[in-house]
Design a protein around this motif. Structure first.
Motif, mmCIF file in Angstrom:
data_model
loop_
_atom_site.group_PDB
_atom_site.id
_atom_site.type_symbol
_atom_site.label_atom_id
_atom_site.label_comp_id
_atom_site.label_asym_id
_atom_site.label_seq_id
_atom_site.Cartn_x
_atom_site.Cartn_y
_atom_site.Cartn_z
ATOM 1 N N PRO A 139 -7.807 2.314 -1.684
ATOM 2 C CA PRO A 139 -7.406 0.910 -1.773
ATOM 3 C C PRO A 139 -6.280 0.727 -2.792
ATOM 4 C CG PRO A 139 -9.791 1.079 -1.717
ATOM 5 C CD PRO A 139 -9.273 2.480 -1.857
ATOM 6 N N LYS A 140 -5.346 -0.142 -2.470
ATOM 7 C CA LYS A 140 -4.180 -0.334 -3.328
ATOM 8 C C LYS A 140 -4.556 -0.846 -4.718
ATOM 9 C CE LYS A 140 -0.899 -1.069 0.453
ATOM 10 N NZ LYS A 140 0.143 -1.947 1.032
ATOM 11 N N TYR A 141 -5.655 -1.596 -4.809
ATOM 12 C CA TYR A 141 -6.027 -2.151 -6.117
ATOM 13 C C TYR A 141 -6.552 -1.079 -7.069
ATOM 14 C CZ TYR A 141 -11.159 -2.067 -5.474
ATOM 15 O OH TYR A 141 -12.464 -1.684 -5.322
ATOM 16 N N LEU A 142 -6.809 0.134 -6.538
ATOM 17 C CA LEU A 142 -7.247 1.248 -7.369
ATOM 18 C C LEU A 142 -6.157 2.299 -7.563
ATOM 19 C CD1 LEU A 142 -10.860 1.840 -5.935
ATOM 20 C CD2 LEU A 142 -10.240 0.684 -8.066
ATOM 21 N N ASP A 143 -4.961 2.024 -7.046
ATOM 22 C CA ASP A 143 -3.868 2.998 -7.067
ATOM 23 C C ASP A 143 -2.678 2.428 -7.856
ATOM 24 O OD1 ASP A 143 -1.904 4.860 -6.617
ATOM 25 O OD2 ASP A 143 -2.257 5.026 -4.456
#
Length: 318
Positions: A304-308
């Motif tokens: 997920p983008k919010y973890l990257d």
């Protein structure tokens, strides 16, 4: 070093510090050493199994009540020298609704016991990170009551003992409630049970400050689960229970960007961090498809983008 290990070391230091004080004569009291969790679980299991083998509850009378509450649950110790419960009662260890549940917590295999009296007829069950409205009564294995909430009270499960976060999701909330003439509310169809927790799923070495609960105490709780509300502690669009990325039921080992609170000591765990990957884009704005769920917006690295932190796209720029 994993955060849970850091937290455990901190717990050890705090426990030793609080235990090392002076008595009335000014003599220094030696700190109480923190016990090994695995060894303590073996001891607690023996204590709880003995309790279940020597106590019975009023099964027939309880089942006959149309809308029972925890006040209707009576657990009694067998008279010395007897092994059979009186007629109309059931020995706890022989109850068909007694469940033995094994879980892994803090890298230890724990076993706890659950007397499931009423599942609850409502449609919702809490997640381990939600708020619950409950009525409860806490006892030691000596049957001494140490805690009681006669009126419904709300708890955030993330701030309570680990066992509560394991037990309450196994029940449903009440079906409905009625308003009494005196202004009180009576719930109907609530989940009702009794949990028997080893100290490792209760307070272990750190009872609440100011409480009279001894360290390493197995605890017994009667409870009614009345209502639940979902938590999103940091208002980032992700329910707190879904911020448990590794699925171990522990939110205090999830800190993707390894950041700290302002005081420099408390890790800013994902469930209280509005920017989980520290890329300067708020998690809620990394919900690129706008469906209200940032967890399904997968980036080029397969996460997920919010973890990257390499993914800095924001829905505000679309």
């Amino acid at each position: 070093m994993k955060l849970r290990k850091i937290a455990f070391i901190t717990l050890c230091l705090v426990t030793c510090f609080l235990s090392c004080n002076k008595d009335d004569d000014g003599e220094t009291i030696e700190p109480v050493p923190v016990r090994d969790r695995a060894e303590q679980q073996v001891a607690d299991k023996a204590v709880l199994l003995d309790y279940l083998a020597t106590h019975y509850y009023n099964s027939s009378a309880f089942e006959a009540i149309e809308h029972p509450t925890i006040k209707d649950i009576v657990i009694t110790k067998l008279p010395e020298g007897t092994t059979t419960a009186p007629d109309g009662n059931t020995l706890l260890k022989d109850a068909t609704n007694l469940e033995t549940i094994s879980i892994n917590f803090a890298d230890i295999e724990y076993e706890y016991y659950l007397l499931k009296l009423k599942q609850g007829t409502g449609t919702e069950s809490p997640e381990f990170a939600d708020n619950v409205l409950i009525v409860h009564e806490g006892r030691y294995v000596s049957n001494t009551v140490f805690d009681s909430a006669i009126n419904p009270i709300t708890f955030d499960l993330t701030g309570e003992m680990p066992g509560w976060g394991k037990v309450f999701p196994l029940f449903n909330v009440s079906k409905d409630f009625i308003e009494n003439t005196d202004g009180t509310v009576s719930f109907r169809g609530q989940g009702i049970g009794v949990m028997f927790l080893p100290s490792g799923l209760a307070y272990f070495a750190s009872p609440p400050f100011g409480s009279t609960i001894p360290q390493y105490s197995p605890l017994i709780y009667k409870f009614e689960l009345l209502q639940t509300t979902q938590n999103d502690h940091d208002n980032d669009g992700i329910p707190s229970y879904l911020e448990d990325v590794d699925g171990d039921g522990n939110l205090f080992d999830e800190n993707t960007d390894n950041d700290l609170e302002i005081n420099g000591f408390t890790p800013k765990f994902n469930f209280v961090d509005s920017d989980d990957d520290g890329d300067g884009i708020l998690t809620i704005n990394e919900d690129i498809d706008g469906d209200g769920d940032p967890t399904n917006d997968i980036g080029k690295n397969g996460i997920p983008k919010y973890l990257d932190p390499e993914e800095t796209e924001s829905k505000l720029n679309k």
